[in-house]
Structure formats: structure tokens, C-alpha cells
Design a protein around this motif. Structure first.
Motif, PDB file in Angstrom:
ATOM      1  N   GLU A  72       9.866   0.517  -0.038  1.00  0.00           N
ATOM      2  CA  GLU A  72      10.859  -0.476   0.352  1.00  0.00           C
ATOM      3  C   GLU A  72      10.958  -1.557  -0.719  1.00  0.00           C
ATOM      4  O   GLU A  72       9.996  -1.822  -1.441  1.00  0.00           O
ATOM      5  CB  GLU A  72      10.454  -1.138   1.682  1.00  0.00           C
ATOM      6  N   GLN A  73      12.111  -2.175  -0.759  1.00  0.00           N
ATOM      7  CA  GLN A  73      12.308  -3.243  -1.715  1.00  0.00           C
ATOM      8  C   GLN A  73      11.320  -4.382  -1.457  1.00  0.00           C
ATOM      9  O   GLN A  73      11.094  -4.753  -0.314  1.00  0.00           O
ATOM     10  CB  GLN A  73      13.728  -3.780  -1.557  1.00  0.00           C
ATOM     11  N   GLY A  74      10.707  -4.908  -2.500  1.00  0.00           N
ATOM     12  CA  GLY A  74       9.780  -6.017  -2.349  1.00  0.00           C
ATOM     13  C   GLY A  74       8.359  -5.591  -2.065  1.00  0.00           C
ATOM     14  O   GLY A  74       7.452  -6.421  -2.045  1.00  0.00           O
ATOM     15  N   ASP A  75       8.133  -4.311  -1.858  1.00  0.00           N
ATOM     16  CA  ASP A  75       6.773  -3.830  -1.634  1.00  0.00           C
ATOM     17  C   ASP A  75       5.993  -3.784  -2.935  1.00  0.00           C
ATOM     18  O   ASP A  75       6.558  -3.530  -3.993  1.00  0.00           O
ATOM     19  CB  ASP A  75       6.800  -2.413  -1.061  1.00  0.00           C
ATOM     20  N   VAL A  76       4.706  -4.020  -2.827  1.00  0.00           N
ATOM     21  CA  VAL A  76       3.831  -3.796  -3.973  1.00  0.00           C
ATOM     22  C   VAL A  76       2.916  -2.649  -3.570  1.00  0.00           C
ATOM     23  O   VAL A  76       2.089  -2.799  -2.680  1.00  0.00           O
ATOM     24  CB  VAL A  76       3.004  -5.033  -4.315  1.00  0.00           C
ATOM     25  N   VAL A  77       3.126  -1.515  -4.171  1.00  0.00           N
ATOM     26  CA  VAL A  77       2.429  -0.314  -3.739  1.00  0.00           C
ATOM     27  C   VAL A  77       1.295   0.002  -4.702  1.00  0.00           C
ATOM     28  O   VAL A  77       1.516   0.131  -5.907  1.00  0.00           O
ATOM     29  CB  VAL A  77       3.392   0.885  -3.669  1.00  0.00           C
ATOM     30  N   GLY A  78       0.104   0.114  -4.176  1.00  0.00           N
ATOM     31  CA  GLY A  78      -1.038   0.513  -4.989  1.00  0.00           C
ATOM     32  C   GLY A  78      -1.178   2.016  -4.900  1.00  0.00           C
ATOM     33  O   GLY A  78      -1.206   2.574  -3.812  1.00  0.00           O
ATOM     34  N   ILE A  79      -1.249   2.671  -6.057  1.00  0.00           N
ATOM     35  CA  ILE A  79      -1.464   4.113  -6.045  1.00  0.00           C
ATOM     36  C   ILE A  79      -2.897   4.346  -6.461  1.00  0.00           C
ATOM     37  O   ILE A  79      -3.291   3.990  -7.569  1.00  0.00           O
ATOM     38  CB  ILE A  79      -0.478   4.813  -6.985  1.00  0.00           C
ATOM     39  N   ILE A  80      -3.689   4.897  -5.555  1.00  0.00           N
ATOM     40  CA  ILE A  80      -5.099   5.077  -5.859  1.00  0.00           C
ATOM     41  C   ILE A  80      -5.503   6.532  -5.711  1.00  0.00           C
ATOM     42  O   ILE A  80      -4.765   7.347  -5.149  1.00  0.00           O
ATOM     43  CB  ILE A  80      -5.998   4.158  -4.982  1.00  0.00           C
ATOM     44  N   GLY A  81      -6.663   6.841  -6.215  1.00  0.00           N
ATOM     45  CA  GLY A  81      -7.143   8.217  -6.177  1.00  0.00           C
ATOM     46  C   GLY A  81      -8.140   8.403  -7.299  1.00  0.00           C
ATOM     47  O   GLY A  81      -8.230   7.574  -8.203  1.00  0.00           O
ATOM     48  N   LYS A  82      -8.860   9.497  -7.222  1.00  0.00           N
ATOM     49  CA  LYS A  82      -9.868   9.773  -8.244  1.00  0.00           C
ATOM     50  C   LYS A  82      -9.210  10.080  -9.579  1.00  0.00           C
ATOM     51  O   LYS A  82      -8.007  10.317  -9.638  1.00  0.00           O
ATOM     52  CB  LYS A  82     -10.704  10.980  -7.819  1.00  0.00           C
ATOM     53  N   ASN A  83      -9.997  10.153 -10.634  1.00  0.00           N
ATOM     54  CA  ASN A  83      -9.465  10.579 -11.925  1.00  0.00           C
ATOM     55  C   ASN A  83      -8.865  11.967 -11.765  1.00  0.00           C
ATOM     56  O   ASN A  83      -9.475  12.833 -11.159  1.00  0.00           O
ATOM     57  CB  ASN A  83     -10.581  10.664 -12.976  1.00  0.00           C
ATOM     58  N   GLY A  84      -7.672  12.154 -12.323  1.00  0.00           N
ATOM     59  CA  GLY A  84      -7.067  13.473 -12.259  1.00  0.00           C
ATOM     60  C   GLY A  84      -6.371  13.773 -10.956  1.00  0.00           C
ATOM     61  O   GLY A  84      -5.974  14.901 -10.710  1.00  0.00           O
ATOM     62  N   ALA A  85      -6.179  12.758 -10.121  1.00  0.00           N
ATOM     63  CA  ALA A  85      -5.511  13.009  -8.848  1.00  0.00           C
ATOM     64  C   ALA A  85      -4.004  13.093  -9.014  1.00  0.00           C
ATOM     65  O   ALA A  85      -3.304  13.553  -8.129  1.00  0.00           O
ATOM     66  CB  ALA A  85      -5.864  11.915  -7.848  1.00  0.00           C
ATOM     67  N   CYS A 236      -1.567  -5.652  -3.705  1.00  0.00           N
ATOM     68  CA  CYS A 236      -0.647  -4.732  -3.047  1.00  0.00           C
ATOM     69  C   CYS A 236      -0.588  -4.981  -1.555  1.00  0.00           C
ATOM     70  O   CYS A 236      -1.527  -5.499  -0.954  1.00  0.00           O
ATOM     71  CB  CYS A 236      -1.086  -3.291  -3.290  1.00  0.00           C
ATOM     72  N   ASN A 237       0.516  -4.599  -0.948  1.00  0.00           N
ATOM     73  CA  ASN A 237       0.562  -4.613   0.507  1.00  0.00           C
ATOM     74  C   ASN A 237       0.594  -3.191   1.078  1.00  0.00           C
ATOM     75  O   ASN A 237       0.219  -2.968   2.203  1.00  0.00           O
ATOM     76  CB  ASN A 237       1.737  -5.446   1.021  1.00  0.00           C
ATOM     77  N   ARG A 238       1.069  -2.234   0.278  1.00  0.00           N
ATOM     78  CA  ARG A 238       1.074  -0.848   0.734  1.00  0.00           C
ATOM     79  C   ARG A 238       0.243  -0.003  -0.225  1.00  0.00           C
ATOM     80  O   ARG A 238       0.028  -0.387  -1.374  1.00  0.00           O
ATOM     81  CB  ARG A 238       2.497  -0.274   0.751  1.00  0.00           C
ATOM     82  N   GLY A 239      -0.166   1.156   0.250  1.00  0.00           N
ATOM     83  CA  GLY A 239      -0.953   2.012  -0.624  1.00  0.00           C
ATOM     84  C   GLY A 239      -0.587   3.473  -0.448  1.00  0.00           C
ATOM     85  O   GLY A 239      -0.127   3.894   0.614  1.00  0.00           O
ATOM     86  N   VAL A 240      -0.767   4.218  -1.538  1.00  0.00           N
ATOM     87  CA  VAL A 240      -0.604   5.664  -1.476  1.00  0.00           C
ATOM     88  C   VAL A 240      -1.864   6.266  -2.077  1.00  0.00           C
ATOM     89  O   VAL A 240      -2.262   5.897  -3.175  1.00  0.00           O
ATOM     90  CB  VAL A 240       0.625   6.133  -2.278  1.00  0.00           C
ATOM     91  N   LEU A 241      -2.502   7.150  -1.335  1.00  0.00           N
ATOM     92  CA  LEU A 241      -3.713   7.782  -1.829  1.00  0.00           C
ATOM     93  C   LEU A 241      -3.397   9.207  -2.266  1.00  0.00           C
ATOM     94  O   LEU A 241      -2.893  10.002  -1.475  1.00  0.00           O
ATOM     95  CB  LEU A 241      -4.778   7.784  -0.723  1.00  0.00           C
ATOM     96  N   LEU A 242      -3.662   9.490  -3.525  1.00  0.00           N
ATOM     97  CA  LEU A 242      -3.418  10.832  -4.033  1.00  0.00           C
ATOM     98  C   LEU A 242      -4.732  11.592  -4.129  1.00  0.00           C
ATOM     99  O   LEU A 242      -5.759  11.033  -4.485  1.00  0.00           O
ATOM    100  CB  LEU A 242      -2.788  10.774  -5.425  1.00  0.00           C
ATOM    101  N   GLU A 243      -4.660  12.873  -3.793  1.00  0.00           N
ATOM    102  CA  GLU A 243      -5.834  13.709  -3.965  1.00  0.00           C
ATOM    103  C   GLU A 243      -5.376  15.072  -4.453  1.00  0.00           C
ATOM    104  O   GLU A 243      -4.534  15.703  -3.816  1.00  0.00           O
ATOM    105  CB  GLU A 243      -6.585  13.836  -2.646  1.00  0.00           C
ATOM    106  N   ASN A 244      -5.903  15.492  -5.565  1.00  0.00           N
ATOM    107  CA  ASN A 244      -5.533  16.778  -6.163  1.00  0.00           C
ATOM    108  C   ASN A 244      -4.021  16.999  -6.201  1.00  0.00           C
ATOM    109  O   ASN A 244      -3.529  18.081  -5.936  1.00  0.00           O
ATOM    110  CB  ASN A 244      -6.170  17.938  -5.405  1.00  0.00           C
ATOM    111  N   GLY A 245      -3.283  15.948  -6.528  1.00  0.00           N
ATOM    112  CA  GLY A 245      -1.849  16.097  -6.716  1.00  0.00           C
ATOM    113  C   GLY A 245      -1.002  15.982  -5.469  1.00  0.00           C
ATOM    114  O   GLY A 245       0.207  16.134  -5.532  1.00  0.00           O
ATOM    115  N   SER A 246      -1.624  15.752  -4.317  1.00  0.00           N
ATOM    116  CA  SER A 246      -0.820  15.579  -3.106  1.00  0.00           C
ATOM    117  C   SER A 246      -1.148  14.225  -2.483  1.00  0.00           C
ATOM    118  O   SER A 246      -2.187  13.636  -2.768  1.00  0.00           O
ATOM    119  CB  SER A 246      -1.135  16.655  -2.082  1.00  0.00           C
ATOM    120  N   ILE A 247      -0.243  13.795  -1.620  1.00  0.00           N
ATOM    121  CA  ILE A 247      -0.500  12.538  -0.928  1.00  0.00           C
ATOM    122  C   ILE A 247      -1.466  12.797   0.212  1.00  0.00           C
ATOM    123  O   ILE A 247      -1.223  13.657   1.050  1.00  0.00           O
ATOM    124  CB  ILE A 247       0.798  11.938  -0.379  1.00  0.00           C
TER     125      ILE A 247
END
Lengths: 426, 288
Positions: A72-85, A236-247
């Protein structure tokens, strides 16, 4: 609020290995099936999920697979996950450095990406010339840069050196200058990849502050990749966790971080014996850690209670004058406790040939609820590591009704929860 | 209809494959400031920390001319259409060096800029275009040298014996054609070598051979074998170099047909180059 960015089924296939005559054969086969026979790309179906550590059969891996989410507009999204995610791949696609294999991304507004600080700096050119160069590479026009030049120079704190070639700059100054330019880029969507990890503490603070202004004050959308949970949490206020290339998870940042830490719990089920990421002389090995409460093995403890950690060390020789230690870290990568037998002077100063077990008991562990991990180390008397393991064990501290009110301080307010009383003094 | 309203307001759409001919010239224009900055950077940084600086632009062709006079004029006794050797060689060298320099530089666009390209997006074509433009400075200076030598011959040494014609005014068009050809070949080459680098090993060799297939050190009129003459005129540079010599020095085989051929060649090559370059730029980071 309007959607600022929409990721639709984004996937990215990478080919592993080196480019050689074998690649040519693959390319020819692909060209033959796709263009001559009019079928689908034969290699799109055989990609494997991207797990860095396990050995795969296919030469192709999905660095990203079916990524679907909206920002969404105005969101600060943190994208986290292990190395290579797949975090950086995602940012690269978003900043148009490389194209996705399938799927579309749609966005409203200009995307400014900051995958590196000071891209295109030329060592022979002065700070001022490089501001123009870097700004233009990031998509600004000359006029825009001229308008903001004073602000940029001021923010960077390199006024004195502004007409000196940047090859005479310290690396810190170079970073400051680069970030200053990027910070004054005014895109509606800002994509940032862990660039804050550089520069001194004062500058990091300034940089984070600037990014907060950008998102909160000006309502811009920010995508931020970092391994530093503290700054992700702060920014951030929102987050997305990646693992092995998927959310694996998306939602509020606190939940995402928690989820990430549970992911790491899975990682710790890897037997310590097989961990490869270790330092030290390896004369002896830390092979197991067991957490118990009242003698019963567990992977979580309750707030306000105690815990015992039993560390097993195997050695093929007798080693004199050693000591062993452990430290407990919280999810923001902050050390909470460190202890070793050298400080406490317990009579454990040697490792025998064979199996050794050392037990460290905390009758009372006043930890705030949340995720924690242990770093373990076995030392020689002089402090040299014999064996050292980071994140050797992960555990959670579970909320408890310690105050009898059903209420607790927020997880992120402080790292300890200590029994106490309030009273009114007469 | 509903779908349409939802789609409105998207300003950026990133897809796996663009249509073949989808070259965004508007975007290229928006980044013109970057282009001019690249040009400035290329020029100002080339001779930083050298004593002679831009004088090198002049020293190089002078030495080359002297070498040619000794080897080709003196030892091999290749005729120069009755023109003074320095003037004949210098004219050819100016044009040829501009072409070969542009081609060599633009042909490594992807590999040489992988660092920047991997971190930030801007229209990749800006880089080869700025290379071609910044090389114009060097060309201009060398052309100036040519005019000085020309003046010396025309006024003092053999007064009035060089028959410059109105065709000399074609010079700007000839330069544009040279630039277009170099750019076209360069980006085409650069696009083809991101994955398989075999060809890069051959390029500089190939370019140096190419000079001998272009009437730089000999006039086209010395080629009397009609088959060879035909093959020579397939080289799009032949018409350009001959037109230059004909216009400036009054000797050479000028033909609108050959010039027209070169022009069409350039347009087709450039179009092809841009299309392929545009296609490759989207994923080259994965293979470079």
C-alpha cells in the motif's frame, strides 16, 4: 489507501554453474522447442526450489517462485529472510536491473532504487561532479540536482572536500556522499538494500532518520532489505518473509520478525555436529546443546522461570587449561548475557579425551518474551577459540501472566522482565 | 471496462518479455542529462594525471602518419592518387580512428559496465551513445590537425593544386554515418557477447584487418580487378572514406550509389542493433 506496488506471480529462474559449450547446447535446445516447435520453454518445468545448502540435481533453480503481494502507498515494507532467500533478486527485478522469468510487477510512481551507495562514482572526479553523475544515474535531471545541491552537500557533511577528487576521500565519506544523493532523490517508491550497514553510528542514525521522514512525513513507499532486525523493526510497519524464494509470511513487521526467528529455530535442529560455520582450532568440538527446565528437555521456557543448558563437547585428546562459555542473544541481535567459566572460576578447566558435558544452570532467567539464540564457545586459556558456534541453539521465551493482571510490557520495550513492585511512598 | 479502470494509474509495468520493437525513445530522451554527464566524464577523465593531456590526440596520428609514409609509401610504394602522402594518410586515419575507437569502446558496453548495470537501471543505450559522442572531441581535434596540414600544402607547398569541391560539405553527414555504423556494429557485438565471449577475443584483430579492407592507406582507384572492386564496395566504409577524400582533396571515386548504400546499411544495422540490444539489456545481468 491505494496500492503502490503489485507483484503478480513473479518468478525468476537462474542457471547455476559456468557458461561453457554445455550452455550453448541448452540454449539451442531451448530455442528449438520454443521457436521451431512452438512449445513452452523446456527448462521452466525442471527448476528446483532454491536451497543453498542441499545439493540439487538440476542446473536450474528458482531464485524466486510465485511471489504475490501488494504494497500500500505509504507503507514501509521490510523484506527479511536468510541469505539466499531471494531478497536481493526481488529488489533487482523491482529496480529493473534484471527481468523476471514470469509474472508482472505494476507500480504507481517513479521507482528509485538504492542497491548500492555511490553507483558510478568516478575516482578522478570531484565530489561535486560525482553528485551530478550519481544523481543522473539514479534518474534525476541536472536542474533537480542543482536545486538540491546545497542540501545534499550539507547532509553528507563533506563540504570541505566537495571540490576534491573522491579518490582522496575516506571510504566513509564516499558512503556519506552517496547516501546523501540517494536520500534526496524524490521517487514515490524507494527500494533500499542494506546500504545502511556502512558508515559510522552517527551517520547511520541520520540515514535511518531520513528514511523515516521520507516514509512518514512525505507518504512515500519504501521497500527495505536488511539483516539487522533492530533497524527493520524501527523503520518498517509491514514485513515480508522470504524462504527459499517463496513468501513464507507477510503481515505486520513484529509478526514477521517473530516468524523469521521461528524459521531459525528450524535451522537449529540441524545437529551441531554437522554445522560447518564454526571458528577455532577444532581440537575439540561442541556437538550438542540441550535446554532443560527442571530436568525436562524443552525448546521454550516460560517468562520468569529458569533454565539449564547442557553443552556436550567431544575431543580426541586431553586439553588442559580451557574454559567454556555461552551467550544469550535476543532477536534484535543484541547480547543479553555472556558467561564463561573463566569469569566464574568454576573448576572445569580441562577437556578430557572423549565426551565432556558442561551444565550451566540459571535458576532464574529474567528475559522478556520473544526469540533468543545461543552462541557457544570453547576457549584456550589465552582466549583463543578451540570451537565457536554462532546461533547454536534457538529458543523462545513464552509470555506468562507474571504480574497477575494479564498484561505485559510490549515485547519490544526492554529486553528484561524482572519481578518488582510499585508502591506509593508516604 | 472495469479492468481498464483498475489498470489506470500504473506508471511502471515490469514484464518478462517486451515486444520486439518496444524501444522506449522517450525514456532515452528523459535521460539526456545523464548522457551529457557521461560524455563529460569520458572526456575529462581520459587524460587525468598525464603531462601532455589532450596533446596525445595529436601525437598519435602524427606518429601513425610517419609510420605509414615509411612503410606503405616508402617501402611498399603504394600510390596515393597523386596526393601528398601526409595529407592522404591523415585524412584516412582521422576517419578510421574515429570509427575503430567507437567500435572498440561500444562493443564492450555490457561487460565493461556490468558493475553499474547490476546496481541501477537507466536506459543502457545511453552508454554507447555517450561513447560515440565523446569520441567526437578527439575526432574534431584530429580533423583540425588535418586542416592545418591541408592549409600548409594548399598555401605554401603546392599552392592551389588541391581541388577541394563542394562535396566537402558532406562531411557532417559522413561523420554521422561513421558514428551510426560504429554504434550499430558496437551494440550488436556487445549484445552477442554477453553470454559467449569467444567473439570478444577476435574483435580487435578483426577491426585491425578491417582497415586494410577500407581505402585508408591506398586509394580505391588502385583496385583494378573488378571482382575485388565489387567486394570492396560492399564494405559500407568504402563509400564514406572515398567521398571524404573526393570532397576534400579532389581525388577518389565518389558515387551517390555507394554513399546511399552505406546510408541504408547504417540505418538497417542501427535498427537491428537497437532491437537486439534492447532485448539483451533486460536479462544480461544473469549471464554476463
Amino acid at each position: 489507501m491505494a496500492t503502490a506496488i503489485e507483484f503478480n506471480n513473479i518468478s525468476k529462474l537462474y542457471r547455476l554453474g559456468i557458461v561453457s559449450t554445455g550452455t550453448l547446447a541448452h540454449d539451442l535446445k531451448r530455442w528449438w522447442t520454443m521457436n521451431v516447435r512452438g512449445k513452452e520453454d523446456p527448462y521452466l518445468t525442471i527448476g528446483e526450489t532454491n536451497d543453498r545448502s542441499s545439493k540439487g540435481d538440476s542446473e536450474y533453480v528458482w531464485a524466486l517462485k510465485n511471489i504475490d503481494f501488494k504494497v500500500e502507498q505509504g507503507d514501509v515494507v521490510g523484506i527479511i529472510g536468510k541469505n539466499g532467500a531471494g531478497k536481493s533478486t526481488l529488489l533487482k527485478i523491482l529496480s529493473k536491473v534484471t527481468a523476471p522469468t514470469t509474472g508482472t510487477i505494476r507500480a504507481r510512481g517513479r521507482i528509485g532504487s538504492l542497491l548500492e551507495v555511490g553507483t558510478g562514482f568516478h575516482p578522478e572526479m570531484t565530489g561535486r561532479e560525482n553528485i551530478y553523475m550519481n544523481g543522473a544515474i539514479l534518474g534525476m535531471t541536472k536542474d533537480e540536482i542543482t536545486k538540491k545541491l546545497d542540501e545534499i552537500v550539507d547532509f553528507s557533511g563533506c563540504e570541505r572536500y566537495i571540490d576534491t577528487p573522491v579518490k582522496r576521500y575516506s571510504s566513509g565519506m564516499m558512503v556519506r556522499l552517496g547516501f546523501a544523493v540517494a536520500a534526496h532523490l524524490d521517487p514515490e517508491i524507494l527500494v533500499v538494500d542494506e546500504v545502511l550497514a556502512v558508515g559510522d553510528a552517527e551517520f547511520q542514525k541520520k540515514a535511518i532518520g531520513k528514511m523515516q521522514d521520507v516514509s512518514r512525513g512525505e507518504g512515500r513507499t519504501v521497500l527495505f532489505v536488511s539483516h539487522n532486525m533492530a533497524s527493520v523493526r524501527k523503520l518498517c510497519n509491514r514485513g515480508v518473509l522470504l524462504e527459499n524464494g517463496s513468501i513464507k509470511f507477510q503481515g505486520f513487521i513484529a509478526d514477521t520478525i517473530d516468524n523469521y526467528l521461528t524459521t531459525r529455530l528450524d535451522e537449529s535442529t540441524v545437529e551441531l555436529r554437522n554445522k560447518v560455520n564454526r571458528q577455532g582450532t577444532q581440537e575439540a568440538h561442541i556437538v550438542e546443546v540441550l535446554m532443560t527446565f527442571g530436568g525436562i528437555p524443552c525448546s521454550s521456557i516460560t517468562m520468569g522461570k529458569g533454565a539449564e543448558f547442557t553443552i556436550t563437547v567431544e575431543s580426541e585428546i586431553d586439553i588442559e587449561d580451557t574454559y567454556i562459555g555461552l551467550s544469550i542473544w535476543n532477536q534484535y541481535e543484541t547480547i543479553v548475557i555472556h558467561t564463561n567459566t573463566n569469569i566464574t572460576q568454576e573448576q572445569l578447566q580441562r577437556v578430557h579425551k572423549g565426551v565432556n558435558k558442561y551444565k550451566c544452570s540459571f535458576p532464574f532467567l529474567p528475559l522478556q518474551y520473544g526469540g533468543y539464540y545461543l552462541n557457544l564457545a570453547l576457549y584456550h586459556k589465552d582466549g583463543k577459540y578451540i570451537d565457536q558456534i554462532e546461533k547454536g541453539f534457538v529458543f523462545t521465551v513464552v509470555e506468562d501472566n507474571c504480574y497477575g493482571t494479564g498484561k505485559l510490557a510490549d515485547q519490544h520495550q526492554g529486553c528484561l522482565a524482572i519481578n518488582h513492585q510499585w508502591s506509593i511512598e508516604q | 471496462m472495469r479492468q481498464k479502470t483498475i489498470d489506470e494509474g500504473w506508471t511502471t509495468v515490469i514484464k518478462p518479455r517486451e515486444k520486439l520493437l518496444n524501444v522506449d525513445f522517450g525514456e532515452l530522451w528523459r535521460y539526456r542529462d545523464l548522457c551529457s554527464l557521461f560524455v563529460r566524464r569520458n572526456i575529462t577523465t581520459q587524460y587525468k594525471q598525464t603531462v601532455l593531456g589532450p596533446l596525445w590526440y595529436i601525437i598519435q596520428p602524427i606518429i601513425t602518419v610517419v609510420m605509414y609514409m615509411v612503410v606503405f609509401g616508402g617501402i611498399a610504394k603504394i600510390p596515393t592518387d597523386g596526393l601528398p602522402q601526409p595529407l592522404f594518410y591523415l585524412g584516412g586515419i582521422c576517419l578510421w580512428q574515429y570509427f575503430s575507437e567507437c567500435l572498440n569502446k561500444t562493443s564492450s558496453t555490457f561487460t565493461a559496465n556490468a558493475g553499474i548495470f547490476g546496481k541501477v537501471y537507466f536506459p543502457r543505450l545511453i552508454v554507447p551513445i555517450s561513447t560515440v559522442i565523446s569520441n567526437l572531441l578527439r575526432f574534431g581535434i584530429q580533423l583540425g590537425l588535418f586542416f592545418v596540414v591541408y592549409a600548409i600544402y594548399q598555401i605554401w607547398i603546392i599552392p592551389g593544386q588541391i581541388h577541394t569541391s563542394w562535396y566537402a560539405l558532406l562531411l557532417p553527414i559522413l561523420v554521422i554515418m561513421l558514428a551510426g555504423l560504429a554504434l550499430g556494429f558496437g551494440i550488436l557485438f556487445s549484445s552477442m557477447t554477453t553470454k559467449y565471449r569467444d567473439m570478444t577475443l577476435l574483435l580487435s584483430y578483426f577491426v585491425s584487418l578491417w582497415m586494410y579492407a577500407t581505402p585508408v592507406i591506398y586509394p580505391l582507384s588502385t583496385i583494378t580487378n573488378s571482382k575485388l572492386h565489387f567486394v570492396m564496395s560492399l564494405n559500407p566504409l568504402t563509400g564514406i572514406v572515398e567521398a571524404f577524400k573526393y570532397g576534400m582533396l579532389g581525388e577518389g571515386q565518389f558515387s551517390w550509389g555507394m554513399l546511399g548504400y552505406s546510408f541504408v546499411f547504417m540505418v538497417v544495422l542501427l535498427a537491428l542493433g537497437i532491437i537486439i540490444f534492447n532485448r539483451v539489456q533486460r536479462t544480461f545481468m544473469d549471464t554476463v
